[in-house]
Design a protein around this motif. Structure first.
Motif: not given
Length: 266
Positions: A46, A10, A14
């Protein structure tokens, strides 16, 4: 799968285009290994992040970063390889062209027997009891990055190893290494860990795994008809006590804390 694998991926997703990693450069793409086939699915939004978290014991790379297959480990203790059974020792050692294979296997049998009978229960053993440094390096690299005795050579080998803090705040909490760098850094913390399960323990999955291990003739030296130790979740109430067994396998484990002096290789 590392405990913080999802958090690592993640964080990388990001920060695509914003961070650089050793050996990889600027992170431009994140990919999820395809299950049952070579290649990966590029993560573009996502909603696709769940693909990374899928469980697949056949893969050595947990994620692809800029086309590099990367194995993710959490800093502070992890497993390089899980559940190496006695039946696999000869074939794996032969693949690596080790010398004195029968003696190495005899030593493993001796240490498992000692652990089973001992009240001391010291399950972590210095790898130098069994291997010289080059042998252990070759074994660890094979099992961590390329090959599983159960599944063969992985369709998703790991080119690099990423070690990350449990909580990632900045890129400095992430370290990417090739295997020689990893082994040099971690070799004094890596141990041969003797682990056990029980036929008859209350966990259905662990019981079934123990039954599977116990029924293989080549594992018989690591299977005992008497119980040593006690499963944390207790015993099956509907399973005969007389049929309980203790079965063993080994792991390559990175342990926490300072290591003592190694024993001389035998």
């Amino acid at each position: 799968m590392a405990g913080n694998e999802s958090k690592v991926v993640q964080y990388l997703f990001d920060n695509i285009g914003k961070i650089k990693l050793n050996h990889i450069g600027t992170v431009e793409s994140i990919g999820a290994p395809k299950k049952g086939q070579e290649g990966y699915i590029q993560i573009t939004n996502e909603s696709e992040m769940h693909l990374i978290a899928t469980t697949d014991s056949k893969k050595k790379a947990d994620v692809y970063i800029n086309d590099f297959g990367v194995s993710v480990k959490q800093e502070g203790g992890s497993f390089g390889f899980n559940r190496l059974q006695r039946k696999s020792l000869d074939s794996v050692f032969s693949m690596l062209e080790f010398q004195n294979i029968p003696e190495k296997i005899r030593k493993f049998d001796e240490e498992v027997e000692k652990f089973h009978q001992s009240s001391d229960k010291k399950r972590n053993i210095d790898w130098s009891v069994f291997f010289n440094e080059q042998e252990f390096c070759d074994l660890t690299e094979l099992l961590m990055t390329k090959y599983s005795p159960k599944y063969g050579f992985s369709q998703h080998p790991a080119d690099l190893i990423l070690i990350a803090a449990k909580a990632i705040k900045t890129t400095t909490d992430i370290c990417v290494m090739d295997f020689p760098e990893y082994f040099k850094l971690k070799k004094d913390k890596l141990k041969i860990a003797i682990r056990r399960q029980w036929v008859g323990q209350d966990s259905t999955s662990e019981h079934k795994r123990a039954v599977s291990i116990a029924k293989v003739p080549e594992n018989s030296s690591w299977v005992f008809n008497e119980v040593s130790g006690e499963p944390r979740n207790g015993w099956k109430s509907d399973f005969p006590e007389s049929d309980r067994k203790t079965v063993y396998f080994i792991m390559i484990e990175e342990v926490k804390g300072r290591m003592g002096r190694k024993k001389k290789n035998r």
